[in-house]
Design a protein around this motif. Sequence first.
Motif, PDB file in Angstrom:
ATOM      1  N   LEU A  95      43.875  40.905  33.506  1.00 30.48           N
ATOM      2  CA  LEU A  95      44.228  41.317  32.143  1.00 30.48           C
ATOM      3  C   LEU A  95      43.620  42.672  31.789  1.00 30.48           C
ATOM      4  N   ARG A  96      42.405  42.923  32.201  1.00 32.40           N
ATOM      5  CA  ARG A  96      41.778  44.218  31.920  1.00 32.40           C
ATOM      6  C   ARG A  96      42.484  45.355  32.645  1.00 32.40           C
ATOM      7  N   VAL A  97      42.941  45.099  33.870  1.00 28.91           N
ATOM      8  CA  VAL A  97      43.686  46.120  34.601  1.00 28.91           C
ATOM      9  C   VAL A  97      44.973  46.460  33.862  1.00 28.91           C
ATOM     10  N   ILE A  98      45.643  45.449  33.348  1.00 25.39           N
ATOM     11  CA  ILE A  98      46.890  45.681  32.612  1.00 25.39           C
ATOM     12  C   ILE A  98      46.646  46.579  31.404  1.00 25.39           C
ATOM     13  N   VAL A  99      45.602  46.304  30.680  1.00 27.10           N
ATOM     14  CA  VAL A  99      45.298  47.082  29.478  1.00 27.10           C
ATOM     15  C   VAL A  99      44.870  48.502  29.826  1.00 27.10           C
ATOM     16  N   ALA A 100      44.133  48.656  30.911  1.00 30.32           N
ATOM     17  CA  ALA A 100      43.525  49.941  31.234  1.00 30.32           C
ATOM     18  C   ALA A 100      44.366  50.837  32.138  1.00 30.32           C
ATOM     19  N   SER A 101      45.310  50.272  32.861  1.00 29.67           N
ATOM     20  CA  SER A 101      46.027  51.037  33.875  1.00 29.67           C
ATOM     21  C   SER A 101      47.353  51.590  33.361  1.00 29.67           C
ATOM     22  N   GLU A 102      47.668  52.772  33.840  1.00 32.79           N
ATOM     23  CA  GLU A 102      48.978  53.364  33.582  1.00 32.79           C
ATOM     24  C   GLU A 102      49.799  53.416  34.862  1.00 32.79           C
ATOM     25  N   ASP A 103      49.276  52.847  35.941  1.00 36.20           N
ATOM     26  CA  ASP A 103      49.955  52.845  37.230  1.00 36.20           C
ATOM     27  C   ASP A 103      51.085  51.821  37.194  1.00 36.20           C
ATOM     28  N   LYS A 104      52.311  52.317  37.148  1.00 33.26           N
ATOM     29  CA  LYS A 104      53.486  51.435  37.034  1.00 33.26           C
ATOM     30  C   LYS A 104      53.598  50.489  38.224  1.00 33.26           C
ATOM     31  N   ASP A 105      53.194  50.925  39.403  1.00 35.98           N
ATOM     32  CA  ASP A 105      53.275  50.058  40.580  1.00 35.98           C
ATOM     33  C   ASP A 105      52.309  48.879  40.469  1.00 35.98           C
ATOM     34  N   ILE A 106      51.118  49.139  39.970  1.00 32.54           N
ATOM     35  CA  ILE A 106      50.151  48.060  39.794  1.00 32.54           C
ATOM     36  C   ILE A 106      50.605  47.130  38.674  1.00 32.54           C
ATOM     37  N   LEU A 107      51.122  47.690  37.590  1.00 32.94           N
ATOM     38  CA  LEU A 107      51.630  46.856  36.503  1.00 32.94           C
ATOM     39  C   LEU A 107      52.808  46.006  36.972  1.00 32.94           C
ATOM     40  N   ARG A 108      53.686  46.587  37.765  1.00 32.41           N
ATOM     41  CA  ARG A 108      54.830  45.840  38.301  1.00 32.41           C
ATOM     42  C   ARG A 108      54.337  44.701  39.200  1.00 32.41           C
ATOM     43  N   LEU A 109      53.360  45.002  40.029  1.00 41.17           N
ATOM     44  CA  LEU A 109      52.773  43.978  40.897  1.00 41.17           C
ATOM     45  C   LEU A 109      52.241  42.811  40.070  1.00 41.17           C
ATOM     46  N   LEU A 110      51.497  43.111  39.024  1.00 46.26           N
ATOM     47  CA  LEU A 110      50.937  42.047  38.188  1.00 46.26           C
ATOM     48  C   LEU A 110      52.024  41.310  37.412  1.00 46.26           C
ATOM     49  N   SER A 111      53.102  41.994  37.086  1.00 47.74           N
ATOM     50  CA  SER A 111      54.202  41.314  36.384  1.00 47.74           C
ATOM     51  C   SER A 111      54.932  40.345  37.307  1.00 47.74           C
ATOM     52  N   GLU A 112      54.839  40.597  38.600  1.00 46.55           N
ATOM     53  CA  GLU A 112      55.530  39.741  39.574  1.00 46.55           C
ATOM     54  C   GLU A 112      54.630  38.622  40.120  1.00 46.55           C
ATOM     55  N   VAL A 113      53.369  38.940  40.394  1.00 46.86           N
ATOM     56  CA  VAL A 113      52.511  37.955  41.071  1.00 46.86           C
ATOM     57  C   VAL A 113      51.171  37.731  40.382  1.00 46.86           C
TER      58      VAL A 113
END
Length: 171
Positions: free
Chosen positions: A138-156
């Motif tokens: 959850l902290r990565v989601i809030v802090a990151s602007e990396d679309k690839d990492i956000l996409r990864l977290l949205s999937e898995v």
Amino acid sequence: MKGTSSMAEAEPTDHLMQSLRQLETVLGRSTAPDYTDGHARWDLYRAATGVPKAHPILFRAISCERDSSLAAGVVGQLLERLAPEERNAWVHALDPAVRGFSVRRVQELDVLEAVTSGNLTAHEARTALDGWSDWLQLRVIVASEDKDILRLLSEVGRTRRIRNTALSSLS
């Protein structure tokens, strides 16, 4: 440091009392509560976590705090406010029996900082993701602007909440 029950009542050592009095001075407190009560020490420590100039004195107090659970709680609250190079010293000031949470949190903060600085790729994140706590995801989601990492977290991401929050962050 001897482990005692949480918020145990015990006569503070002379070293601890000296540190508590110094914290009172730095924080501008004029009334000294009964520091045999762990709740009174907790209140003082918690106030000191928000005052960077009190941190060296707080470190000395935590290093000689007899209530190891109380000390671990203070360190847990403080870790995010410390410079990365200072965190391990605070963790090692704790009784080894109560270090586990703080050790893990330092590792998580290191990952979070690697993500936000762009030093962790989505591929590396995918490899490490199984070891990430819900808190870290959850902290990565809030802090990151990396679309690839956000996409990864949205999937898995581990939970539906994590996946949905990541998906919303992509929009």
